[in-house]
Design a protein around this motif. Structure first.
Motif, PDB file in Angstrom:
ATOM      1  N   GLN A  94     -18.777 -17.674 -17.822  1.00  6.13           N
ATOM      2  CA  GLN A  94     -18.198 -16.879 -16.554  1.00  6.13           C
ATOM      3  C   GLN A  94     -19.240 -16.013 -16.198  1.00  6.13           C
ATOM      4  O   GLN A  94     -19.670 -15.868 -14.790  1.00  6.13           O
ATOM      5  CB  GLN A  94     -16.893 -16.253 -16.883  1.00  6.13           C
ATOM      6  CG  GLN A  94     -16.231 -15.753 -15.667  1.00  6.13           C
ATOM      7  CD  GLN A  94     -14.932 -15.295 -15.987  1.00  6.13           C
ATOM      8  OE1 GLN A  94     -14.413 -14.977 -17.131  1.00  6.13           O
ATOM      9  NE2 GLN A  94     -13.842 -15.015 -14.855  1.00  6.13           N
ATOM     10  N   GLY A  95     -19.901 -15.244 -17.023  1.00 11.89           N
ATOM     11  CA  GLY A  95     -20.893 -14.170 -16.504  1.00 11.89           C
ATOM     12  C   GLY A  95     -20.323 -12.845 -16.585  1.00 11.89           C
ATOM     13  O   GLY A  95     -19.172 -12.551 -16.803  1.00 11.89           O
ATOM     14  N   GLN A  96     -21.283 -12.155 -15.923  1.00 14.72           N
ATOM     15  CA  GLN A  96     -20.855 -10.502 -15.836  1.00 14.72           C
ATOM     16  C   GLN A  96     -20.215 -10.281 -14.531  1.00 14.72           C
ATOM     17  O   GLN A  96     -20.725 -10.690 -13.529  1.00 14.72           O
ATOM     18  CB  GLN A  96     -22.455  -9.764 -15.929  1.00 14.72           C
ATOM     19  CG  GLN A  96     -22.956  -9.817 -17.386  1.00 14.72           C
ATOM     20  CD  GLN A  96     -24.059  -9.141 -17.643  1.00 14.72           C
ATOM     21  OE1 GLN A  96     -25.041  -9.426 -17.068  1.00 14.72           O
ATOM     22  NE2 GLN A  96     -24.217  -7.958 -18.169  1.00 14.72           N
ATOM     23  N   ARG A  97     -19.310  -9.462 -14.492  1.00 13.53           N
ATOM     24  CA  ARG A  97     -18.754  -9.175 -13.359  1.00 13.53           C
ATOM     25  C   ARG A  97     -19.715  -8.389 -12.237  1.00 13.53           C
ATOM     26  O   ARG A  97     -20.724  -7.504 -12.618  1.00 13.53           O
ATOM     27  CB  ARG A  97     -17.596  -7.959 -13.526  1.00 13.53           C
ATOM     28  CG  ARG A  97     -17.020  -7.607 -12.348  1.00 13.53           C
ATOM     29  CD  ARG A  97     -15.983  -6.352 -12.589  1.00 13.53           C
ATOM     30  NE  ARG A  97     -15.586  -5.498 -11.352  1.00 13.53           N
ATOM     31  CZ  ARG A  97     -14.464  -5.688 -10.648  1.00 13.53           C
ATOM     32  NH1 ARG A  97     -13.474  -6.399 -10.995  1.00 13.53           N
ATOM     33  NH2 ARG A  97     -14.459  -4.921  -9.575  1.00 13.53           N
ATOM     34  N   VAL A  98     -19.504  -8.763 -11.037  1.00 10.37           N
ATOM     35  CA  VAL A  98     -20.542  -8.097  -9.931  1.00 10.37           C
ATOM     36  C   VAL A  98     -19.837  -7.346  -8.844  1.00 10.37           C
ATOM     37  O   VAL A  98     -20.537  -6.595  -8.325  1.00 10.37           O
ATOM     38  CB  VAL A  98     -21.713  -9.125  -9.624  1.00 10.37           C
ATOM     39  CG1 VAL A  98     -22.583  -9.578 -10.625  1.00 10.37           C
ATOM     40  CG2 VAL A  98     -20.923 -10.252  -8.846  1.00 10.37           C
ATOM     41  N   LEU A 125     -19.926  -4.578  -4.236  1.00  3.68           N
ATOM     42  CA  LEU A 125     -20.739  -4.687  -5.229  1.00  3.68           C
ATOM     43  C   LEU A 125     -20.505  -3.619  -6.277  1.00  3.68           C
ATOM     44  O   LEU A 125     -20.511  -2.460  -6.003  1.00  3.68           O
ATOM     45  CB  LEU A 125     -22.157  -5.044  -4.674  1.00  3.68           C
ATOM     46  CG  LEU A 125     -22.251  -6.321  -4.077  1.00  3.68           C
ATOM     47  CD1 LEU A 125     -23.937  -6.420  -3.408  1.00  3.68           C
ATOM     48  CD2 LEU A 125     -22.175  -7.565  -5.102  1.00  3.68           C
ATOM     49  N   ASP A 126     -20.675  -4.170  -7.541  1.00  2.00           N
ATOM     50  CA  ASP A 126     -21.057  -3.164  -8.547  1.00  2.00           C
ATOM     51  C   ASP A 126     -22.467  -3.087  -9.055  1.00  2.00           C
ATOM     52  O   ASP A 126     -22.954  -2.349  -9.512  1.00  2.00           O
ATOM     53  CB  ASP A 126     -20.220  -3.826 -10.016  1.00  2.00           C
ATOM     54  CG  ASP A 126     -18.668  -3.906  -9.522  1.00  2.00           C
ATOM     55  OD1 ASP A 126     -18.084  -3.010  -8.694  1.00  2.00           O
ATOM     56  OD2 ASP A 126     -18.136  -4.708 -10.253  1.00  2.00           O
ATOM     57  N   THR A 127     -23.123  -4.027  -8.462  1.00  2.00           N
ATOM     58  CA  THR A 127     -24.798  -4.340  -8.780  1.00  2.00           C
ATOM     59  C   THR A 127     -25.305  -4.821  -7.750  1.00  2.00           C
ATOM     60  O   THR A 127     -24.980  -5.648  -7.124  1.00  2.00           O
ATOM     61  CB  THR A 127     -24.963  -4.657 -10.178  1.00  2.00           C
ATOM     62  OG1 THR A 127     -26.072  -4.744 -10.929  1.00  2.00           O
ATOM     63  CG2 THR A 127     -24.567  -6.232 -10.244  1.00  2.00           C
ATOM     64  N   GLN A 128     -26.662  -4.831  -7.832  1.00  2.00           N
ATOM     65  CA  GLN A 128     -27.549  -5.496  -6.798  1.00  2.00           C
ATOM     66  C   GLN A 128     -27.609  -7.004  -7.273  1.00  2.00           C
ATOM     67  O   GLN A 128     -27.467  -7.492  -8.197  1.00  2.00           O
ATOM     68  CB  GLN A 128     -28.954  -5.081  -6.616  1.00  2.00           C
ATOM     69  CG  GLN A 128     -29.881  -5.603  -5.788  1.00  2.00           C
ATOM     70  CD  GLN A 128     -31.378  -5.238  -5.608  1.00  2.00           C
ATOM     71  OE1 GLN A 128     -31.409  -3.850  -6.227  1.00  2.00           O
ATOM     72  NE2 GLN A 128     -32.110  -5.905  -5.281  1.00  2.00           N
ATOM     73  N   LEU A 129     -27.327  -7.883  -6.174  1.00  2.00           N
ATOM     74  CA  LEU A 129     -27.463  -9.501  -6.033  1.00  2.00           C
ATOM     75  C   LEU A 129     -28.957  -9.648  -5.726  1.00  2.00           C
ATOM     76  O   LEU A 129     -29.601  -9.112  -4.836  1.00  2.00           O
ATOM     77  CB  LEU A 129     -26.545  -9.857  -5.340  1.00  2.00           C
ATOM     78  CG  LEU A 129     -24.952 -10.098  -5.841  1.00  2.00           C
ATOM     79  CD1 LEU A 129     -24.139 -10.666  -4.872  1.00  2.00           C
ATOM     80  CD2 LEU A 129     -24.885 -10.225  -7.178  1.00  2.00           C
ATOM     81  N   ASN A 130     -29.374 -10.993  -6.248  1.00  2.00           N
ATOM     82  CA  ASN A 130     -30.689 -11.464  -5.751  1.00  2.00           C
ATOM     83  C   ASN A 130     -30.531 -13.009  -5.293  1.00  2.00           C
ATOM     84  O   ASN A 130     -29.738 -13.747  -5.424  1.00  2.00           O
ATOM     85  CB  ASN A 130     -31.622 -11.545  -7.010  1.00  2.00           C
ATOM     86  CG  ASN A 130     -31.539 -10.395  -7.811  1.00  2.00           C
ATOM     87  OD1 ASN A 130     -31.952  -9.177  -7.489  1.00  2.00           O
ATOM     88  ND2 ASN A 130     -31.221 -10.556  -9.218  1.00  2.00           N
TER      89      ASN A 130
END
Length: 624
Positions: free
Chosen positions: A322-326, A341-346
């Protein structure tokens, strides 16, 4: 921390890494492994991870320079018509310098093979102290413990056989069954887990049905476990008696191995440093990384420490990563999604989510701009409020490509004159290896300018050799020696040091077999004991056991082959319990609401569930 080591011997702590191939083995070593295990050309329990003798020989040569061990997995059941081929294989593995074999089949103790060390695979299903004591007495140098063991059970085994190193898994995928005692895949489609061909039915969805045909749970992965992560229990495991810490993953990619090995290397080094009076690392060299290890960045189904402390075990919603929540979805418009967002996406990130029906989905980010992402195509099931996770961090993956670590051993050099015209170079490491090389008739008078700094720069040029110069003592003074001579002397000295490391490398060898020790059960052996050939049968009989039946794979009368039996056959025993996972333990009022027999139904299969509550175990039953 207590220990059974003497005042003169430090207890060796080993980080054991998986390797699908030679390339991954090299990276595991560079990133800090003390040992690697990899499949031989046949009879390894991962048929998709076999390696040629040439590949394995290259790993052995590289590994032994750092005192890193190489273990070959030859841990499947062996049929009678394969015994001679396996015998030949083992002789070849011994010839190229493999340190030990990880084996399951007791025929290994009756083959005509060299005295190579034997490790009892987790497939040997060593779940009792008596079984561990028996295996140690018949010649196994190391025992791989079942993943199901808790700390007290590990401690009991260690106290019973303190001279035998214990190996335990610390990270990676979990088998829901006791390893070596799972016939579920074989009876369904003839793919035997004990032959390295498991079909992984435990990762498939099932319905849970009661005896009246009522569906209690629909389309859940009820046998799928989370991945093991004991990173917070390492010190407790050492205290309980574990010496070898094993990462699962002979099918995993190179980035996974780099990251997990580096993470556990740091954790174990911290523990060893705190207890340096009784613990020591099992290999040489220090790894320098270009990244910060992060276990959450590598594939996992959610983590559990399994029965170390008994945390949540199942991954029943999906067997995928599933991965880390973003973040969470704010709104969608075609292929555009606005995210809190909780963190930056790429660009290129892989995102996942669970829809309102509990179905797992994944997609790739085409473009990320702040809190807005553009997809390649519309995600029809994506709704506002949906939690998003990232299971592929493009920036992280890019950072893990290429060179991410080097491993160096510190050396000291003394450059000194010998007589008027000759010089010598003494080279040594901190592990007792040393060599001396000489160059004759090379001093040509006094230098016009000081030479020490130039000589130091020349001697420090050890790039690519795996050595780094920690100290130089230059006694040549104002003597002039051409720098080409100093450079050649350095090269010759390093080659001589490598030779000394090779010729003084210490192998473990197979231990003796005590024929007087009886097999620790008076009950006849059944197909659960995996006797697949006449040599294994002879071994057990010589130790007083009666072989009532052979392994299903070696039995021509098995139900899966004849279709003549209808008796339910136990094909899996698990310490994981579906009732407990669903908060329906029979020891609770909620559990007693689910009365009568329970069945797993799906994928063309129907399994009965039996619950051994006194031992807190679950059995999977199959009938033709």
């Amino acid at each position: 921390m207590s220990t059974h080591t003497s005042h003169h011997t430090l207890r060796q702590i080993e980080l054991l890494a998986p390797a699908k191939n030679a390339e991954i083995a090299f990276e595991a070593i560079r990133h800090g492994a003390d040992a690697v295990y990899m499949g031989a050309s046949s009879h390894g329990a991962r048929s998709a991870a076999a390696n040629s003798l040439t590949e394995m020989a290259s790993v052995v040569e590289y590994a032994h320079k750092y005192n890193v061990r190489v273990y070959a997995t030859v841990n499947t059941l062996i049929y009678d018509n394969e015994l001679r081929a396996v015998e030949k294989l083992v002789n070849e593995l011994y010839r190229i310098g493999v340190d030990a074999l990880i084996v399951q089949d007791m025929a290994m103790l009756r083959l005509n093979i060299p005295p190579i060390a034997l490790h009892a695979s987790t497939q040997c299903d060593t779940r009792t102290v008596d079984k561990a004591r028996f295996l140690a007495s018949v010649g196994f140098s190391q025992i791989v413990l079942p993943r199901e063991m808790n700390l007290e059970e590990i401690r009991a085994v260690h106290e019973a056989i303190p001279a035998t190193p214990l190996e335990a898994f610390v990270h990676g995928a979990l088998c829901v069954s006791y390893s070596g005692d799972c016939q579920a895949s074989y009876v369904i489609n003839g793919r035997s887990a004990n032959r390295g061909e498991c079909a992984q039915i435990c990762r498939l969805p099932f319905d849970l049905v009661d005896g009246n045909g009522n569906t209690l749970v629909s389309r859940k992965h009820l046998l799928s476990l989370r991945d093991l992560n004991r990173s917070e229990s390492l010190e407790a495991m050492i205290e309980a008696g574990v010496s070898s810490f094993k990462i699962e993953g002979r099918l995993k990619d190179v980035a996974y191995v780099k990251n997990t090995v580096a993470a556990y290397r740091r954790l174990l080094d911290e523990i060893i440093a705190r207890h340096s009076d009784i613990l020591a690392r099992a290999s040489y060299g220090e790894s320098t990384l270009t990244f910060t290890p992060d276990l959450d960045k590598s594939f996992n189904r959610g983590y559990t420490d399994y029965f170390t402390t008994g945390s949540n075990l199942g991954s029943i919603d999906t067997p995928k990563w599933q991965g880390q929540r973003v973040g969470t979805v704010k709104r969608t418009e075609g292929t555009r999604v606005e995210v809190r967002l909780d963190t930056q996406l790429n660009n290129g990130d892989g995102l996942t989510y669970m829809d309102s029906d509990g179905e797992f989905h994944g997609f790739r980010v085409n473009r990320a701009e702040g809190n807005r992402v553009t997809l390649l195509k519309k995600e029809a099931r994506l709704r506002p409020g949906t939690t998003l996770y990232r299971n592929n961090d493009k920036r992280w993956e890019d950072s893990m490509a290429g060179v991410t670590a080097r491993r160096d051993m510190a050396i000291e050099i003394v450059l000194r004159p010998v007589g008027e015209r000759d010089i010598a170079l003494d080279i040594s490491d901190s592990h007792g290896h040393k060599a001396t090389v000489m160059a004759c008739n090379v001093v040509s008078g006094e230098a016009r300018v000081p030479q020490e700094e130039a000589r130091r720069r020349t001697l420090e040029k050890t790039g690519g050799t795996g050595f780094v110069v920690e100290r130089i003592e230059d006694r040549l003074g104002d003597r002039f020696v051409a720098m080409s001579v100093i450079a050649e002397l350095r090269r010759n000295a390093i080659e001589a040091l490598e030779r000394d490391i090779r010729i003084t490398y210490r192998y473990d060898y197979r231990r003796g077999e005590d024929m007087s020790i009886p097999y620790p059960s008076s009950q006849p052996l059944t197909y659960h004991d995996n006797v697949a050939n006449h040599l294994a049968q002879s071994f057990y009989e010589q130790h007083g056991a009666e072989v009532g039946e052979r392994a299903l794979e070696a039995s021509p009368m098995s139900a899966s082959r004849t279709g003549k039996e209808s008796v339910a056959r136990r094909v899996m025993t698990s310490r994981y319990c579906i009732r407990r996972q669903l908060n329906r333990c029979l020891k609770t009022p909620a559990g007693r609401e689910w009365r009568g027999p329970l069945y797993l139904v799906g994928n063309g299969c129907r399994y009965g569930l039996e619950f051994d509550c006194s031992n807190c175990r679950m059995h999977l039953m199959h009938a033709e």
